[in-house]
Design a protein around this motif. Structure first.
Motif, PDB file in Angstrom:
ATOM      1  N   GLY A 108       0.806  -1.218   0.000  1.00  0.00           N
ATOM      2  CA  GLY A 108       0.000   0.000   0.000  1.00  0.00           C
ATOM      3  C   GLY A 108       0.834   1.260   0.000  1.00  0.00           C
ATOM      4  O   GLY A 108       0.529   2.225  -0.728  1.00  0.00           O
ATOM      5  N   ASN A 109       1.891   1.285   0.811  1.00  0.00           N
ATOM      6  CA  ASN A 109       2.755   2.463   0.848  1.00  0.00           C
ATOM      7  C   ASN A 109       3.466   2.674  -0.486  1.00  0.00           C
ATOM      8  O   ASN A 109       3.577   3.801  -0.977  1.00  0.00           O
ATOM      9  CB  ASN A 109       3.784   2.319   1.975  1.00  0.00           C
ATOM     10  CG  ASN A 109       3.173   2.493   3.350  1.00  0.00           C
ATOM     11  OD1 ASN A 109       2.187   3.200   3.518  1.00  0.00           O
ATOM     12  ND2 ASN A 109       3.756   1.837   4.342  1.00  0.00           N
ATOM     13  N   LEU A 147       0.975   3.969  -3.141  1.00  0.00           N
ATOM     14  CA  LEU A 147       0.659   5.387  -2.971  1.00  0.00           C
ATOM     15  C   LEU A 147       1.839   6.258  -3.368  1.00  0.00           C
ATOM     16  O   LEU A 147       1.652   7.367  -3.891  1.00  0.00           O
ATOM     17  CB  LEU A 147       0.244   5.667  -1.526  1.00  0.00           C
ATOM     18  CG  LEU A 147      -0.294   7.078  -1.262  1.00  0.00           C
ATOM     19  CD1 LEU A 147      -1.488   7.380  -2.162  1.00  0.00           C
ATOM     20  CD2 LEU A 147      -0.691   7.241   0.204  1.00  0.00           C
ATOM     21  N   SER A 185       1.628   6.666  -6.977  1.00  0.00           N
ATOM     22  CA  SER A 185       0.524   7.574  -7.260  1.00  0.00           C
ATOM     23  C   SER A 185       0.959   9.028  -7.076  1.00  0.00           C
ATOM     24  O   SER A 185       0.635   9.901  -7.896  1.00  0.00           O
ATOM     25  CB  SER A 185      -0.659   7.257  -6.342  1.00  0.00           C
ATOM     26  OG  SER A 185      -1.782   8.041  -6.666  1.00  0.00           O
ATOM     27  N   CYS A 186       1.718   9.302  -6.020  1.00  0.00           N
ATOM     28  CA  CYS A 186       2.197  10.657  -5.762  1.00  0.00           C
ATOM     29  C   CYS A 186       3.133  11.149  -6.867  1.00  0.00           C
ATOM     30  O   CYS A 186       3.054  12.310  -7.301  1.00  0.00           O
ATOM     31  CB  CYS A 186       2.916  10.706  -4.417  1.00  0.00           C
ATOM     32  SG  CYS A 186       1.835  10.585  -2.975  1.00  0.00           S
ATOM     33  N   LEU A 216      -3.456   4.872  -6.405  1.00  0.00           N
ATOM     34  CA  LEU A 216      -4.393   5.226  -5.342  1.00  0.00           C
ATOM     35  C   LEU A 216      -5.355   4.080  -5.053  1.00  0.00           C
ATOM     36  O   LEU A 216      -5.619   3.742  -3.883  1.00  0.00           O
ATOM     37  CB  LEU A 216      -5.169   6.481  -5.739  1.00  0.00           C
ATOM     38  CG  LEU A 216      -6.140   7.053  -4.696  1.00  0.00           C
ATOM     39  CD1 LEU A 216      -5.390   7.429  -3.416  1.00  0.00           C
ATOM     40  CD2 LEU A 216      -6.869   8.267  -5.259  1.00  0.00           C
ATOM     41  N   SER A 231      -3.576   1.354  -3.167  1.00  0.00           N
ATOM     42  CA  SER A 231      -3.385   1.721  -1.766  1.00  0.00           C
ATOM     43  C   SER A 231      -4.659   1.497  -0.965  1.00  0.00           C
ATOM     44  O   SER A 231      -4.622   0.955   0.148  1.00  0.00           O
ATOM     45  CB  SER A 231      -2.951   3.185  -1.662  1.00  0.00           C
ATOM     46  OG  SER A 231      -2.895   3.606  -0.315  1.00  0.00           O
ATOM     47  N   SER A 277      -0.485   5.009   5.473  1.00  0.00           N
ATOM     48  CA  SER A 277      -0.265   5.968   4.391  1.00  0.00           C
ATOM     49  C   SER A 277      -1.455   6.906   4.209  1.00  0.00           C
ATOM     50  O   SER A 277      -1.281   8.037   3.760  1.00  0.00           O
ATOM     51  CB  SER A 277       0.019   5.227   3.084  1.00  0.00           C
ATOM     52  OG  SER A 277      -1.041   4.355   2.740  1.00  0.00           O
ATOM     53  N   TRP A 278      -2.654   6.479   4.580  1.00  0.00           N
ATOM     54  CA  TRP A 278      -3.827   7.340   4.419  1.00  0.00           C
ATOM     55  C   TRP A 278      -3.728   8.585   5.297  1.00  0.00           C
ATOM     56  O   TRP A 278      -4.234   9.649   4.956  1.00  0.00           O
ATOM     57  CB  TRP A 278      -5.102   6.585   4.752  1.00  0.00           C
ATOM     58  CG  TRP A 278      -5.325   5.352   3.929  1.00  0.00           C
ATOM     59  CD1 TRP A 278      -4.717   5.026   2.746  1.00  0.00           C
ATOM     60  CD2 TRP A 278      -6.217   4.274   4.216  1.00  0.00           C
ATOM     61  NE1 TRP A 278      -5.172   3.821   2.288  1.00  0.00           N
ATOM     62  CE2 TRP A 278      -6.088   3.327   3.167  1.00  0.00           C
ATOM     63  CE3 TRP A 278      -7.109   4.003   5.251  1.00  0.00           C
ATOM     64  CZ2 TRP A 278      -6.823   2.148   3.129  1.00  0.00           C
ATOM     65  CZ3 TRP A 278      -7.842   2.827   5.226  1.00  0.00           C
ATOM     66  CH2 TRP A 278      -7.704   1.910   4.176  1.00  0.00           C
ATOM     67  N   PHE A 306      -2.566  11.906   3.693  1.00  0.00           N
ATOM     68  CA  PHE A 306      -3.324  12.641   2.674  1.00  0.00           C
ATOM     69  C   PHE A 306      -3.376  14.151   2.924  1.00  0.00           C
ATOM     70  O   PHE A 306      -3.130  14.941   2.008  1.00  0.00           O
ATOM     71  CB  PHE A 306      -4.745  12.087   2.551  1.00  0.00           C
ATOM     72  CG  PHE A 306      -4.814  10.794   1.766  1.00  0.00           C
ATOM     73  CD1 PHE A 306      -3.904  10.504   0.766  1.00  0.00           C
ATOM     74  CD2 PHE A 306      -5.805   9.865   2.028  1.00  0.00           C
ATOM     75  CE1 PHE A 306      -3.957   9.326   0.053  1.00  0.00           C
ATOM     76  CE2 PHE A 306      -5.881   8.679   1.320  1.00  0.00           C
ATOM     77  CZ  PHE A 306      -4.949   8.411   0.327  1.00  0.00           C
ATOM     78  N   LEU A 321       5.358  11.331   2.535  1.00  0.00           N
ATOM     79  CA  LEU A 321       4.590  10.095   2.703  1.00  0.00           C
ATOM     80  C   LEU A 321       5.353   9.119   3.591  1.00  0.00           C
ATOM     81  O   LEU A 321       4.776   8.512   4.503  1.00  0.00           O
ATOM     82  CB  LEU A 321       4.323   9.465   1.335  1.00  0.00           C
ATOM     83  CG  LEU A 321       3.700   8.061   1.335  1.00  0.00           C
ATOM     84  CD1 LEU A 321       2.339   8.077   2.001  1.00  0.00           C
ATOM     85  CD2 LEU A 321       3.597   7.528  -0.096  1.00  0.00           C
TER      86      LEU A 321
END
Length: 413
Positions: free
Chosen positions: A141-142, A145, A148-149, A179, A182, A190-191, A194, A364
């Motif tokens: 997940g990390n 994301l 995604s960033c 995203l 994640s 990680s959420w 945001f 992040l």
């Protein structure tokens, strides 16, 4: 070969166990083979900013090694520390032999696309609860994301390119894919980042947002709709509610066998170890000993003894390496973050986008490590430190071209 190494690293970032090692190992080999012939170029290209970047890596490496020696730790404990030295050497190589912004944005875009498609396949056809790949859902997940960033940061560069529509489409899909992955991983650590990520995007493009009346309201509408949309996803809602219940149960009922409860017991153990030697900590073995003592005394749950780290990088560094280790870790975060954020003021789209991407990536990591100790595992170190190095090397290449360099530096080697 540098492009192959970095491409494999980002495209398969969280999908295969070999990708995060293959790229850095290949680059380190190239470094040993070539830097002996390129020291003149290295001296010309390592400016003050890159020296600061290298200094943060070197400080973390040296402080850890010296403290491990003082504590008489087993030789195996030095393995992770030497990866920061390797990352610094690879950075020197890439400053002389860089890839382009177009290449790195292609890699992260495809990586986000593949990661999103993989996670959707598992969720839709394999009935996976929390999506993951070769490692646990947290690293998946990390890492998703993070891709995604980087895709999000690249969108502003994409619209300035000749094939802007194609680039925007690829990076937009990559952003969405990372995203989605994640969210489907159920990675709460990680959420939490945001709000910080949104703030950084605003700071990077505040002039443009404030200059056009319709952009600023649109930005804030998107900011409001994003968490509302995320909260409507069943898995996200369940994970958030579970965390709140477990946190309350720990303090009101003493429930310490849950995910949150075990983490809070880990933090108690880490702070206990830190108080034994605030300056340089008690070392990895000493931390394990403190955990064992607290478990035996019934002060923390026995589950804590099953984990290799304390699920909080800040507390982990304090316990193992004391205030010296904490300062070294903060420097490892703050120095690259400041350097990347400085580049978000650049007038060159590629430099600005890479600066924002680097700042989002570091932020992040810093937030996720409030509930994780990502640097206490090989996969965590490799997915963090080398990504920073790759982004910085490409950024400096784009900056040199914008400042008047007319040929790739590698042609001089």
């Amino acid at each position: 070969m540098a492009a192959v190494a970095i491409g494999a690293y980002f495209i398969f970032h969280v999908l295969t166990p070999w990708a995060y090692e293959f790229g850095p190992v290949l680059l380190l080999l190239l470094t040993f083979l070539s830097l002996g012939f390129q020291w003149k170029q290295v001296g010309q290209l390592v400016d003050g900013e890159s020296l600061c970047f290298l200094g943060a890596l070197g400080f973390y490496f040296i402080s850890q090694v010296l403290i491990l020696i003082v504590h008489g730790e087993d030789i195996s404990e030095f393995d992770l520390s030497f990866r920061y030295l390797a990352a610094g050497l690879v950075l020197l190589f890439l400053l002389v032999n860089p890839i382009s912004a177009a290449q790195i944005f292609l890699f992260v875009g495809v990586g986000g696309l593949f990661t999103g498609a993989y996670s959707i396949y598992l969720a839709a056809f394999q009935d996976a609860g929390r999506v993951q790949s070769f490692d646990n859902p947290i690293h998946f997940g990390n890492g998703a994301l993070a891709l995604s960033c980087l895709c999000l940061a690249g969108l502003a560069w994409a619209v300035s390119e000749r094939r802007g529509v194609l680039w925007t489409g690829l990076l937009g899909v990559g952003f969405a894919g990372g995203l989605i992955a994640s969210l489907l991983s159920g990675t709460r650590s990680s959420w939490v980042a945001f709000p910080v990520l949104v703030l950084l995007v605003f700071l990077a493009y505040r002039d443009r947002l404030l200059s056009k009346k319709w952009l600023l309201p649109s930005f804030f509408v998107a900011v409001v709709l994003l968490p509302v949309s995320l909260a409507s996803v069943d898995l996200v809602e369940q994970r958030i509610q579970a965390a709140a219940k477990e946190f309350t149960a720990y303090f009101e009922e003493g429930v310490n066998y849950s995910s949150v409860g075990t983490r809070l017991d880990m933090y108690k153990a880490g702070l206990t170890a830190f108080r034994k030697n605030p300056l340089i900590g008690v070392g990895p073995a000493g931390t394990d000993a403190v955990v064992g003592e607290l478990v035996q005394a019934g002060e923390i749950h026995s589950n804590v003894g099953l984990f290799r780290h304390l699920h909080n990088q800040y507390i982990d560094n304090m316990a193992r390496y004391g205030l010296v280790g904490l300062v070294a870790y903060l420097a490892l975060l703050i120095v690259p973050f400041v350097l990347f954020m400085k580049k978000t003021r650049s007038g060159t789209p590629s430099v600005k986008s890479l600066g924002l991407g680097g700042a989002l990536f570091v932020s992040l990591h810093g937030v996720a490590n409030l509930t994780q100790s990502l640097l206490e595992r090989n996969v965590g170190v490799m997915m963090f430190v080398f990504a920073m190095v790759f982004i910085w090397a490409v950024l400096k290449r784009e900056e040199r071209l914008a400042n008047g360099a007319t040929a790739p530096v590698m042609s001089k080697a």
